[in-house]
Design an enzyme around this catalytic site. Structure first.
Site: not given
Ligand code: ADE
Length: 345
Positions: A79, A123, A172, A231
Site C-alpha cells: 500500500t 488490496d 499476498t 509493520r
C-alpha cells in the site's frame, strides 16, 4: 508423541504483536510513518529502481501509467508503494479491496468516478469475485465498462467509456490470482522480506519521527525480532516504547528492549506463542507431520487463510516448517528451536 504441550501455551489473552496482518492500531501508525517518496522508502531496491524507470518513461511519453501488481507477505509495503507512486505521479489515489467490492454496481460507481490519470488500488485482489473480476477486464484493457440492461433476450449491453486510470493490485497470494487477471498487469513486482539492517534503519527513522529516544543496540534488538517486516517492527517499537516509559528512563536501550520482548513473550528470533504452538501441535498431535492445512487449522483453532498468509511464511523462511505434497512438516531445525527431540519412529 514424546513432548507434552506446556499448559502456558494453551489459552492466551495476549494480543499477538508480531503478526503482520493489518490491525486498527496500524492505521494511525501507517499514516504517521509511511514514507512519502522513494527517497524516504528504505529497502526493496530493485522494485524501487524498476518503478522509477517505468514512471519516468510514462511521464516522458505523457501516457497513463500501466497497471501494476504487487505481491508478497503482508506488511512489506504494498500500500505504501501505491501511495508513493501516486505522490510521485502527482495523481489521486482511490483505495478499495477485493472483499469490499461485492456487486458489479460497486465497481461501476468506483470506476466512473475516476478521472484521467487517477490510481485505483485494490488490496487483496485475489479475493475479487468472478463477476467483478470479469467486469474489470475491459476496464483495464480498453477503459470500457459494459453494463447489461434488462434480462433475457431483450437484454442490452451498454458500453461506458472510462477515464484512463491505472489499477494497482496487491495480493499476498499470487497463486490464487487467475491467469487472465495476472496477464492484464503491465508490471508484476514481488516484495521480499527486509534485511535486519534495513529493518534497523526503518526503526531508527520511525523512532525519530515519533520522537522516541532509541539507542542503536536497542534498535538492533527490536530489528532482530521483527520477522524482517516493517509493520511488525513499527508495532514492536511502540510496545517497547511503552515499556521504556513505564519501567526505564524512557530511552530504548538494549537492556530495556530485551526486557520488553521477554514480557511480550517474543523470543530472540521474533516467534510468539502462537508460532510455537503451531510447531508444537504438529509435533505432538501429528508426530511432526505431514499434516494437511485444513486439519492443522482445526487443531490450532485458527483459519486456514490466516495460517497460510500470516504464520507460515516466517516459519518457512526460518526453515522450521516445510510444505510437502502430503502436508506440513516440522523440520529438525524447528524441533531444535523448541528444545525438542525429533523422533523419527
Ligand atoms: N515504514 C514502513 N515501511 C517503511 C520503509 N520501507 N521505509 C521507510 N519507512 C517505513
Amino acid at each position: 508423541m514424546n513432548n507434552p504441550l506446556p499448559p502456558e501455551e494453551e489459552n492466551s489473552a495476549i494480543d499477538f504483536v508480531t503478526m503482520p496482518a493489518k490491525k486498527k492500531e496500524d492505521r494511525l501508525l501507517d499514516s504517521t510513518l509511511r514514507p512519502r517518496t522513494f527517497e524516504d522508502y528504505i529497502g526493496q531496491k530493485k522494485v524501487k529502481e524498476s518503478l522509477s524507470i517505468i514512471m519516468e518513461a510514462t511521464k516522458l511519453r505523457s501516457e497513463p501509467l500501466e497497471h501494476l501488481l504487487f505481491y508478497g507477505p503482508a506488511g512489506l509495503g504494498k500500500t505504501t508503494l501505491a501511495h508513493i507512486i501516486t505522490y510521485e505521479m502527482r495523481s489521486k489515489l482511490k483505495i478499495t479491496s477485493g472483499p469490499a467490492l461485492e456487486r458489479t454496481g460497486d465497481l461501476a460507481s468506483l470506476l466512473t468516478n475516476l478521472e484521467d490519470g487517477d490510481i485505483l488500488f485494490i488490496d487483496e485482489i485475489h479475493r475479487l469475485n468472478r463477476t467483478i473480476e470479469e467486469a474489470l477486464y475491459p476496464a483495464m484493457e480498453d477503459f470500457r465498462f459494459d453494463i447489461v440492461v434488462g434480462k433475457g433476450p431483450s437484454a442490452q449491453v451498454l458500453e461506458l467509456n472510462l477515464p484512463r486510470f491505472t489499477l494497482i493490485g496487491a495480493t499476498t497470494r499470487i497463486g490464487l490470482l487467475t491467469n487472465p487477471m495476472r496477464s492484464r498487469f503491465g508490471g508484476l513486482f514481488r516484495l521480499d522480506l527486509y534485511s535486519t539492517d534495513e529493518i534497523e534503519e526503518i526503526i531508527k527513522r520511525s523512532a525519530s519521527l515519533l520522537k522516541i529516544p532509541v539507542e542503536s543496540a536497542g534498535a538492533n534488538v527490536i530489528a532482530r525480532c521483527s520477522r524482517h517486516n516493517p509493520r511488525v517492527a513499527n508495532r514492536l517499537l511502540k510496545r517497547v516504547r511503552d515499556f521504556a516509559e513505564v519501567r526505564g528512563g524512557g530511552i530504548i536501550t538494549e537492556k530495556i528492549a530485551n526486557q520488553a520482548l521477554k514480557i511480550l513473550e517474543i523470543d530472540d528470533i521474533g516467534l510468539e506463542k502462537l508460532d510455537r504452538r503451531i510447531l508444537k501441535v504438529i509435533i505432538e498431535k501429528f508426530n511432526g507431520g505431514p499434516v494437511g492445512i485444513q486439519t492443522l487449522a482445526a487443531a490450532v483453532g485458527d483459519e486456514e487463510d490466516t495460517l497460510v498468509d500470516v504464520y507460515e511464511p516466517y516459519l518457512m523462511e526460518l526453515g522450521f516448517l516445510a510444505r510437502t505434497p502430503r502436508g506440513r512438516i516440522v523440520t529438525p531445525a524447528g524441533y531444535r528451536h523448541l528444545g525438542m527431540v525429533c523422533d523419527p519412529s
